[in-house]
Design an enzyme around this catalytic site. Structure first.
Site, short mmCIF file in Angstrom:
data_model
loop_
_atom_site.label_atom_id
_atom_site.label_comp_id
_atom_site.label_asym_id
_atom_site.label_seq_id
_atom_site.Cartn_x
_atom_site.Cartn_y
_atom_site.Cartn_z
N GLY A 165 -11.01 -1.21 9.95
CA GLY A 165 -11.70 -1.79 8.79
C GLY A 165 -10.96 -1.78 7.47
O GLY A 165 -11.43 -2.35 6.49
N SER A 166 -9.78 -1.15 7.40
CA SER A 166 -9.17 -0.91 6.08
C SER A 166 -8.48 -2.10 5.43
O SER A 166 -8.18 -2.05 4.25
CB SER A 166 -8.19 0.26 6.17
OG SER A 166 -8.90 1.47 6.12
N LYS A 216 0.84 -1.20 0.00
CA LYS A 216 0.00 0.00 0.00
C LYS A 216 0.88 1.25 0.00
O LYS A 216 1.95 1.27 0.62
CB LYS A 216 -0.89 -0.04 1.24
CG LYS A 216 -1.98 1.01 1.33
CD LYS A 216 -2.85 0.72 2.56
CE LYS A 216 -3.94 1.75 2.80
NZ LYS A 216 -4.77 1.42 3.98
N THR A 262 -6.74 0.82 10.50
CA THR A 262 -6.99 1.54 11.75
C THR A 262 -8.35 1.09 12.30
O THR A 262 -8.52 0.84 13.47
CB THR A 262 -7.01 3.05 11.50
OG1 THR A 262 -5.79 3.41 10.85
CG2 THR A 262 -7.15 3.83 12.80
N SER A 305 -9.64 1.35 3.33
CA SER A 305 -8.83 2.20 2.47
C SER A 305 -7.75 1.44 1.70
O SER A 305 -7.13 2.01 0.83
CB SER A 305 -8.17 3.29 3.32
OG SER A 305 -7.22 2.72 4.21
#
Ligand SMILES: *[C@@H]1O[C@H](CO)[C@@H](O)[C@H](O)[C@H]1NC(C)=O
Ligand SMILES: *[C@@H]1O[C@H](CO)[C@@H](O)[C@H](O)[C@H]1NC(C)=O
Ligand SMILES: *[C@@H]1O[C@H](CO)[C@@H](O)[C@H](O)[C@H]1NC(C)=O
Ligand SMILES: *[C@@H]1O[C@H](CO)[C@@H](O)[C@H](O)[C@H]1NC(C)=O
Ligand SMILES: *[C@@H]1O[C@H](CO)[C@@H](O)[C@H](O)[C@H]1NC(C)=O
Ligand SMILES: *[C@@H]1O[C@H](CO)[C@@H](O)[C@H](O)[C@H]1NC(C)=O
Ligand SMILES: *[C@@H]1O[C@H](CO)[C@@H](O)[C@H](O)[C@H]1NC(C)=O
Ligand SMILES: CC(=O)N[C@H]1CO[C@H](CO)[C@@H](O)[C@@H]1O
Length: 564
Positions: free
Chosen positions: A226-227, A122, A224, A203
């Site tokens: 759910g990402s 990422k 943080t 994200s």
């Protein structure tokens, strides 16, 4: 690294999108077509589903090289990138690194299971090389770090090839209250591959899409709240959100030191376990890793935890008060209840309908916003202070706000900066008493009255929930979650747009997952349960992308041999 689940988006009445229903019926899993995947009768692993052990075997036997692998994955990226925009940057050094690793292998040097295996990361996990470290923002274009992040360094030490950086929801979804998942100013709008214009969730959007389509063996995401879990779920993947402190955050662009963690997004539980084994471990540059409880910091063998029989005798709890809106997601109730039946058939005891009394007060309390906002003010400043090159002189959240509002390609105010304005409005970072009051309150509700209390009071090995309900409590107490593919939305699902109006968040064929939640540092147990479920269902292979690249290893190897 805030997750934005497509499920949370509202319904636009009558939203209509061109449907390709017939396309789905006709779609085949290219993996099943072996004509493009063999030379002289020797089959090459089809890259949509290739697993680490397939690739390692092919490399070891000389069927193909790491240079071939990089060439094949890059060809696949370029086939779909202009539509899906999941990869922000390809590492200009990837081919040279692959050649070095091939040469090492020829000399009998092998760094382990990931030797010569391409991985995408990422674009908030910094590398000291020719690539950018931007979180998708022009504010950090050209910024440079003093050394590799610990994650990148560990991947390289394990012999992995960092193939490139994946696109993300800008600033890990910590900027705007009204943007779209998977959009960043630098990377454009990422889309999912299971329906045209699919909301990829976020994200870790690009990491989700890229891993799912076989554009690398697997990817790293960050979470943080759910990402990793949400984009893994919506892109038909296995995602591991590790305990906060199991994986170092050194030189990862932060949201929150109390909640951030880095983990694998892979097509199988075992591949995710291999990757977690490579990235876990203590790091003097991130003192949260000193919480790792294992003797002499010896990390458990996550790969060996992949046991088909680990559901036998397990006690699995279902906190129904956390999944109250399950029926609003097409196909989910049936799939989830089917999974509970499977657990029972595999020898587990399902303790249904337990209650986590901390859930409702947490939803109502707003503590997490205070924690994240305060952390971001402090932690962003600390990250920026480490940059060796900072072309826009951005040293604080205040600077970043000014830059973003003044730079037209950042699309402000169409995409607002509400989160930052709220954070700056407090006038404090995470040193303030208000921060601690909120933090300890959320620990109590999500711990004793939540996940930890639920597990202990009912003597459970894990809690299970559909993944769209999984992330919040574990985010607040830093506990791990593993998500595995569970199913997909049925053919008669009404197409619903996302809040921003540019993507589709509900549609036929959109995947969803099931999550296993455990105590801090219980990854080994969760991986075992997830593996047993995955191997008994193999759901991933039943969900077919509408768009997939065609380049395969056999093409690359044929081309190379034709040149010789
Ligand atoms: C992705 O596609 C776009 C549009 O074709 C292109 O500008 C960009 O350079 C591509 N990215 C990569 C990593 O190739
Ligand atoms: C970690 O280090 C920071 C900065 O050096 C310090 O403020 C903090 O108290 C430390 N935390 C722990 C858990 O040791
Ligand atoms: C769950 O428990 C609540 C309260 O104890 C009860 O009202 C409800 O009917 C139960 N639901 C299921 C599905 O068992
Ligand atoms: C950043 O600061 C340096 C040194 O003070 C200055 O030369 C440069 O012009 C500044 N850049 C921007 C974009 O403000
Ligand atoms: C986002 O919010 C800002 C500020 O309220 C507004 O100007 C903008 O139009 C909004 N964007 C969308 C897509 O609704
Ligand atoms: C949480 O933070 C808010 C905003 O700073 C503050 O008003 C409140 O008193 C804090 N404490 C608790 C327990 O919510
Ligand atoms: C666990 O038990 C404690 C002590 O009885 C209780 O306060 C807490 O609410 C329980 N938590 C859950 C999630 O059941
Ligand atoms: C389509 C698109 O926007 N591609 C972008 C992806 O990200 C790279 C690097 O950040 C840009 O150079 C591309 O233009």
């Amino acid at each position: 690294m805030l997750g934005s689940s497509a499920y949370k988006a509202f319904a636009l009445a009558g939203a209509a999108v061109c449907l390709l229903q017939d396309g789905f019926a006709a779609a085949t899993r290219r993996a099943l077509d072996t004509s493009a995947t063999a030379i002289d009768g020797k089959p090459f692993p089809p890259l949509l589903d290739a697993e680490l052990e397939d690739l390692a075997e092919g490399l070891e036997s000389g069927l193909f090289t790491s240079v071939d692998l990089v060439n094949a994955y890059v060809a696949r990226i370029l086939e779909v990138n202009s539509t899906l925009k999941m990869v922000a940057q390809i590492n200009p050094d990837a081919l040279a690194t692959a050649a070095d690793l091939d040469a090492a292998r020829a000399k009998g040097i092998n760094h382990g299971p990931l030797h010569g295996i391409p991985i995408l990361i990422k674009n908030n996990i910094a590398t000291k090389d020719k690539m950018d470290n931007t979180a998708g923002s022009y504010a950090l274009a050209g910024a440079r770090v003093p050394e590799d992040s610990t994650m990148a360094a560990k991947l390289r030490r394990a012999g992995a090839i960092i193939l490139g950086k994946t696109n993300l929801s800008q600033w890990a979804n910590f900027r705007s209250s009204n943007s779209s998942s998977g959009w960043s100013a630098l990377g454009g709008q990422t889309e999912g591959a299971y329906f045209p214009k699919q909301d990829p969730s976020g994200s870790s959007s690009g990491s989700g899409v890229a891993s799912s389509l076989g554009l690398a063996l697997a990817t790293l995401g960050t979470e943080t709240d759910g990402s990793i879990l949400s984009p893994s779920s919506l892109n038909n993947l296995v995602g591991i959100k590790p305990s906060v402190g199991l994986t170092s955050r050194h030189l990862v662009i932060p949201i929150s030191s109390h909640q951030d963690t880095i983990g694998p997004m892979a097509r199988t539980v075992k591949d995710a376990a291999y990757l977690l084994a490579a990235i876990a471990g203590a790091d003097p540059n991130d003192n949260y890793t000193s919480a790792i409880p294992f003797p002499e910091h010896k990390i458990p063998d996550y790969v060996a935890a992949c046991d088909y029989f680990s559901l036998a005798g397990a006690r699995i709890g279902v906190p129904r008060n956390v999944i109250t809106t399950i029926e609003t997601i097409p196909g989910l109730t049936t799939a989830f209840n089917g999974a509970l039946d499977l657990f029972r058939a595999a020898g587990a005891t399902v303790v249904d309908n337990i209650t986590l009394p901390g859930y409702e007060p947490l939803r109502a309390g707003g503590y997490e916003q205070v924690v994240l906002n305060s952390d971001f003010v402090t932690d962003l400043k600390a990250y920026l202070a480490q940059l060796t090159v900072n072309p826009n002189n951005v040293t604080s959240l205040g600077d970043l706000l000014k830059f973003t509002q003044a730079y037209p390609l950042e699309q402000w105010p169409l995409r607002d900066t509400r989160r930052w304005e709220t954070a700056l409005g407090y006038g404090h970072g995470n040193e303030a008493p208000e921060f601690w009051a909120n933090y300890t309150t959320q620990l109590y509700y999500a711990g004793l009255l939540g996940v930890t209390g639920g597990l202990r009071n009912h003597s459970l090995d894990a809690l299970v929930v559909p993944t769209s309900f999984a992330s919040m409590m574990p985010a607040l107490i830093g506990s791990p979650v593993v998500t595995v593919p569970l199913g997909k939305m049925p053919a008669d699902t009404a197409v619903v747009k996302n809040q921003f109006g540019n993507l589709v968040s509900r549609a036929p064929n959109v995947p969803f997952g099931i999550s296993f939640l455990g105590e801090r540092f219980s990854e080994e147990k969760l991986i075992g349960l997830a593996y047993a479920f995955e191997q008994r269902t193999l759901v991933r292979k039943t969900v077919v992308p509408y768009l997939q690249p065609t380049a395969e290893l056999a093409d690359v190897v044929n081309k190379r041999m034709a040149k010789v």
